[in-house]
Design a protein around this motif. Structure first.
Motif, short mmCIF file in Angstrom:
data_model
loop_
_atom_site.label_atom_id
_atom_site.label_comp_id
_atom_site.label_asym_id
_atom_site.label_seq_id
_atom_site.Cartn_x
_atom_site.Cartn_y
_atom_site.Cartn_z
N UNK A 1 0.84 -1.20 0.00
CA UNK A 1 0.00 0.00 0.00
C UNK A 1 0.87 1.25 0.00
N UNK A 2 1.89 1.24 0.86
CA UNK A 2 2.78 2.39 0.91
C UNK A 2 3.43 2.64 -0.44
N UNK A 3 3.94 1.54 -1.04
CA UNK A 3 4.63 1.70 -2.32
C UNK A 3 3.72 2.25 -3.40
N UNK A 4 2.52 1.68 -3.53
CA UNK A 4 1.62 2.14 -4.58
C UNK A 4 1.10 3.54 -4.28
N UNK A 5 0.82 3.82 -3.01
CA UNK A 5 0.32 5.16 -2.67
C UNK A 5 1.35 6.23 -3.02
N UNK A 6 2.58 6.00 -2.58
CA UNK A 6 3.62 6.97 -2.88
C UNK A 6 3.83 7.06 -4.39
N UNK A 7 3.81 5.90 -5.07
CA UNK A 7 4.02 5.89 -6.51
C UNK A 7 2.95 6.68 -7.24
N UNK A 8 1.71 6.53 -6.79
CA UNK A 8 0.63 7.25 -7.45
C UNK A 8 0.71 8.75 -7.18
N UNK A 9 0.93 9.09 -5.92
CA UNK A 9 1.02 10.52 -5.60
C UNK A 9 2.17 11.17 -6.35
#
Lengths: 384, 396, 229
Positions: B263-271
């Motif tokens: 979740x952290x990885x995808x959230x940061x990646x999207x933002x």
């Protein structure tokens, strides 16, 4: 100040470009706000839930070791100790592993004196004293699971079965725990029940305790008292390790590994790429405005003043975007705090964010500002 | 007029030859996207690495028995007499000594600081017997020798040795009732056991003042025997026990942390991706506007709108692709194989694992880069094609 | 005989382009009296724009003296020169050089931002300046919304709003059609005759030069002939 309309108009010269650049900066500071809030949860959040007059006595080799209940009396007799409460990790599951919350059996007679931060009504305390299977829960937990005083809460044991072998323990909810400040919330959001009930109803482990919470008379002598406690139990079969509550909580956080390092690295990468983007935009913008800046100089604007105008532009861009980004982070943080208690965008985060915004503005604004300052009027006007 | 394809090629070639003169703005897309992809791939490779360590643990024909209701070895309490019952269950293969190949193991935690730190971390200590090398043949001693029963000796997993202090051959580590000596180092294919310290189970029980077991790990004759084993176990009135195939057990113990990192990885990646998108839009709009006259001239000459759009898109996509490859590449070079350890809060135990920049992550990174480039190029491209030719030519 | 406002003595200006040095002005002498409307004419490369830049304090002479109202401006540092320009010179350019993102009145206000005047005072003077050039009703328009002639009027308003000693114009009608050019030149003449503004104008257009009170010709960095009206 009077030059503001000039700087503001210059900023919006190419509306889409400014909007896109600003949006990128907003995103960067949104990330900054959220990730720094995580750092707060792992770091300074600890201070608010640690008492300066409290110590934790646990097993010397691991918190997961069990100590003897009989240690209670021996700890009480040590000079400087005001109060003691036994506590254990029950580790049960309510309906689903994902509904995680702590269940802690404690010495119900002393626990609330040691933790004055926890707000419980006298009625609730009396009810707990008279109900062996009584339990208190934190206010937010009660809201989350829709529990009311009088409910019977079933918890499945994963570690400690009851006498007879069943894993099902049932507690009678007799009261709600609350705290005065949000930063202290973690201290009350668990299910509290009586250690004497735990001790008599458990299938095995009678006479064993997870740890003791100790309240000292004089916080300035806490270290000495801790040492005295450990000395008392040195060379026993179960040796102890006594820490201040703050150190104890911090070591938990530290176990997560170098969260701070990971967060800082991410932010570093984000801001580095952002520097590029914003710097490029500022350079572009100044390049386009060379004739206009030259005109300002013909009107009598000094070189320094022109430098100042460009810097002001960079500063306004970065500060406004930072404020928006941090603001959004602030809006989102309560929602995320559900998963990670203590996550807040506090004044320190704001301060850090704004300081970085200023630094960013200086770094991206200075080269074009210097270029603007050094413009030769004649060359610039004639298009060179 | 040349065919559409030829037109596209011609305009694209022109655009691309032009890039060096717009190097600054072009680099914006490249570096912006490299940053996004780099960070995202790095974070996700943590999840992949953690998953690989846990998922790589155990074999489907080996089972782990815990107390009924216990979620993990730390919570499970099994008594000696129950161990014998378990070992007699049907389906367990016989070992070299003719006895069932099953070991009752003790599982506890001891506080050992990370290398370079003073704070104790929860390192797993497993009490087992010397039959463990037969039970877990993927394990081998790479240095030193096996521990002896009755003395305070341990062997240490390679992963644990790399992360925590004082775990080298000959050093002493505090476990229970004093210091224990490291007499061997073992490896087991990078699975979760490499983060553990192993010693003799009886010695450990005595030293810990705790005469109970946590689990029984047994080698079945074959995976088919599982159902029979499980049924026999669950219907036996003498104990409440549960059994899982090892891979299932270890995988379930990694879910929470894995999800959190993902979740952290995808959230940061999207933002970050959104941030990079704005940068890309900026660059492409600027790229298009500096060449408004050129592009309009081409259209006045009869080049279609489509070749213009496609050529701008291709330029954006090429820059994005370069950025994506660069970012993924940097993540790979810096992080792949880098070992870290963290607390798996599901088991409350430390696990050492490597960052794993897998091929699918690299592909995901490049796809994300291309998506950003696509959107970043689309709107400016369409705008370039739509701008009335006359206005564009007068724009100077 | 009016006082000498601009006094230029033996002025040289040399440019270096790469390895080459070009002498644009060679020992030029010129007096301009207060209240004059001077037209500087000559072929391209004659140095008339360079001379104008020196008079306006946009550039430093390589040698000689440029005295305006008694002050030797070639001795001023660039910061002092900027301040000098703010209070002594108003510029009008061929391509107007208005700031495109500001309205007409904000453009005109620019020189006043460098003074200590209050906002109210500033806007009052801006209104007067726009009225003088006849554009009071276009105060809120942006330059993109103005015709060439209107834009140049705004530029002239900006040039006079701080009440400078001198108006310096570089080909002010170069980008305008005949009719509009005449309007602008008439305005300049009015400023000169009624408001007593001293104007130095570079032009290559003989018709424009007719509006001036005195014409000066330059060739190869020196004065060719001087003719007064």
């Amino acid at each position: 100040m009077k030059f503001f309309p000039l700087v503001w108009a210059a900023l919006w010269r190419k509306r889409p470009r400014t909007i896109f650049t600003m949006a990128s900066i907003v995103v960067a500071f949104l990330l900054f706000g959220l990730l720094q809030a995580v750092n707060v949860a792992f770091g300074s959040g600890v201070d608010h839930i640690s008492g300066v007059d409290r110590l934790i006595v646990s097993g010397k080799y691991s918190l997961t070791e069990q100590l003897q209940l009989s240690y209670d009396a021996r700890i009480r007799s040590i000079p400087g100790v005001r109060n003691v409460s036994a506590s254990s990790w029950f580790g049960g599951v309510y309906q689903d592993e994902r509904n995680f919350f702590a269940q802690l059996p404690v010495d119900h007679e002393t626990y609330f004196d040691i933790y004055p931060e926890i707000i419980v009504t006298p009625e609730a305390r009396a009810a707990l004293n008279s109900t062996r299977t009584g339990a208190l829960v934190g206010k937010q937990l009660a809201e989350k699971f829709d529990w009311k005083v009088g409910d019977r809460i079933p918890v499945q044991a994963t570690i400690w079965p009851r006498k007879g072998g069943s894993n099902t323990w049932e507690f009678d909810l007799v009261g709600i725990m609350d705290v005065a400040k949000d930063s202290e919330r973690a201290m009350a959001e668990f299910l509290l029940f009586r250690h004497d009930y735990f001790n008599e109803a458990r299938q095995f482990g009678e006479g064993l305790v997870g740890w003791f919470v100790v309240q000292v008379d004089d916080p300035t002598r806490a270290d000495a008292v801790a040492a005295a406690i450990d000395k008392e139990f040195a060379n026993s079969p179960r040796e102890t390790r006594t820490d201040s509550e703050k150190a104890f909580n911090q070591s938990f956080m530290k176990q997560m590994g170098d969260i701070q390092m990971i967060v800082t690295s991410i932010l570093g990468a984000v801001f580095f790429t952002l520097l590029f983007l914003t710097g490029n935009t500022m350079m572009q913008s100044v390049r386009e405005r060379v004739p206009e800046l030259a005109v300002l100089k013909t009107l009598g604007f000094t070189d320094q003043r022109v430098l100042g105008l460009v810097l002001a532009e960079a500063l306004i861009l970065c500060l406004i975007a930072a404020l928006i980004g941090l603001g959004i982070a602030r809006l989102l943080s309560p929602g995320l705090a559900q998963f990670m208690p203590g996550l807040t965008v506090n004044p320190v985060v704001w301060g850090q964010g704004l300081a970085i915004a200023v630094l960013l503005a200086l770094i991206v604004g200075l080269p074009p500002a210097l270029r603007a300052m050094r413009l030769n009027i004649v060359n610039a006007l004639s298009g060179h | 007029m040349a065919s559409t394809l030829n037109q596209i090629v011609a305009v694209t070639a022109m655009n691309i030859r032009n890039i060096p003169s717009r190097l600054g703005t072009s680099l914006v897309i490249l570096i912006g996207i490299a940053g996004v992809v780099g960070v995202m791939v790095a974070l996700l490779s943590m999840a992949r690495g953690f998953e690989a360590t846990l998922a790589g643990t155990g074999k489907p024909d080996r089972v782990i028995v815990l107390r009924g209701g216990a979620n993990d070895e730390l919570s499970s309490v099994i008594f000696r007499d129950q161990v014998e019952v378990i070992k007699q269950m049907p389906g367990i293969r016989k070992g070299g000594d003719g006895q069932p190949l099953a070991i009752a193991e003790k599982y506890l935690l001891t506080g050992i600081p990370r290398i370079g730190s003073t704070e104790p971390a929860n390192v797993v200590v497993r009490g087992t017997t010397d039959k463990v090398l037969e039970l877990r043949p993927e394990t081998r001693l790479s240095e030193g020798r096996m521990f002896r029963p009755g003395v305070f000796e341990v062997i240490v997993g390679r992963g644990a040795q790399g992360q925590f202090a004082n775990l080298r051959l000959g050093e002493k580590v505090a476990i229970r009732s004093g210091d224990w000596t490291v007499v061997g180092i073992f490896e087991s294919g990078g699975d979760v056991h490499e983060s553990e310290i192993w010693t003799d189970v009886e010695t450990l029980m005595a030293a810990a003042n705790s005469p109970v077991i946590a689990s029984v790990t047994a080698q079945l004759e074959s995976e088919d025997q599982f159902t029979a084993f499980k049924d026999a176990l669950s219907t036996d009135p003498r104990l409440t026990a549960q059994v899982q195939k090892e891979p299932d057990y270890y995988a379930s113990r990694s879910e929470a942390l894995q999800n959190m990192i993902n979740v952290l990885g995808y959230a940061v990646g999207i933002i970050m991706g959104i941030g990079a998108l704005f940068g890309a839009l900026n660059t492409m709009y600027a790229a298009v506007s500096t060449r408004t006259v050129e592009l309009a001239t081409l259209r006045a000459l009869g080049f279609g709108g489509l070749p213009v759009v496609v050529s701008v898109m291709i330029e954006a996509l090429l820059l994005a692709l370069a950025g994506g490859v660069l970012g993924a590449g940097i993540a790979y070079v810096i992080f792949n194989g880098y070992t870290v350890s963290t607390l798996n809060f599901q088991t409350f135990s430390q696990v050492a694992f490597d960052f794993r920049v897998t091929r699918d992550l690299l592909i995901q990174g490049v796809i994300w880069a291309l998506s950003i480039g696509f959107i970043g190029g689309l709107f400016p491209a369409v705008r370039a094609a739509r701008l009335p030719i006359v206005d564009a030519l007068r724009a100077q | 005989m009016s006082d000498v406002l601009v006094n230029i003595r033996d002025v040289h200006k040399t440019y270096t382009r790469g390895a080459e040095t070009v002498d644009v002005l060679r020992g030029l002498n010129l007096d301009i009296a207060a209240g004059e409307f001077l037209a500087l004419m000559g072929p391209s490369g004659s140095g008339k724009t360079t001379l104008l830049n020196l008079i306006g304090g946009l550039d430093h002479a390589s040698g000689g003296s440029v005295a305006i109202k008694g002050e030797q401006i070639e001795k001023l540092g660039s910061g002092q020169l900027a301040r000098w320009r703010a209070s002594h010179v108003g510029f009008v350019f061929q391509f107007y050089n208005l700031l495109p993102m500001l309205s007409a009145e904000r453009n005109v206000e620019l020189p006043l931002l460098l003074t200590d005047l209050s906002k109210a005072e500033r806007m009052k003077r801006v209104a007067i300046a726009l009225q003088v050039v006849g554009l009071a009703d276009r105060a809120r328009h942006k330059p993109s919304e103005l015709s060439g002639g209107q834009a140049q009027r705004v530029a002239i308003a900006r040039a006079i709003v701080a009440d400078p000693t001198l108006l310096v114009c570089d080909e002010p009608t170069g980008d305008l059609d005949r009719k509009t050019a005449d309007e602008i030149l008439t305005l300049l003449q009015t400023l000169n005759r009624e408001y007593k503004k001293t104007i130095v104008m570079v032009t290559h257009d003989p018709k424009a030069a007719e509006y001036a009170s005195r014409r000066v010709y330059m060739d190869k960095g020196q004065l060719a002939t001087a003719a007064t009206l």
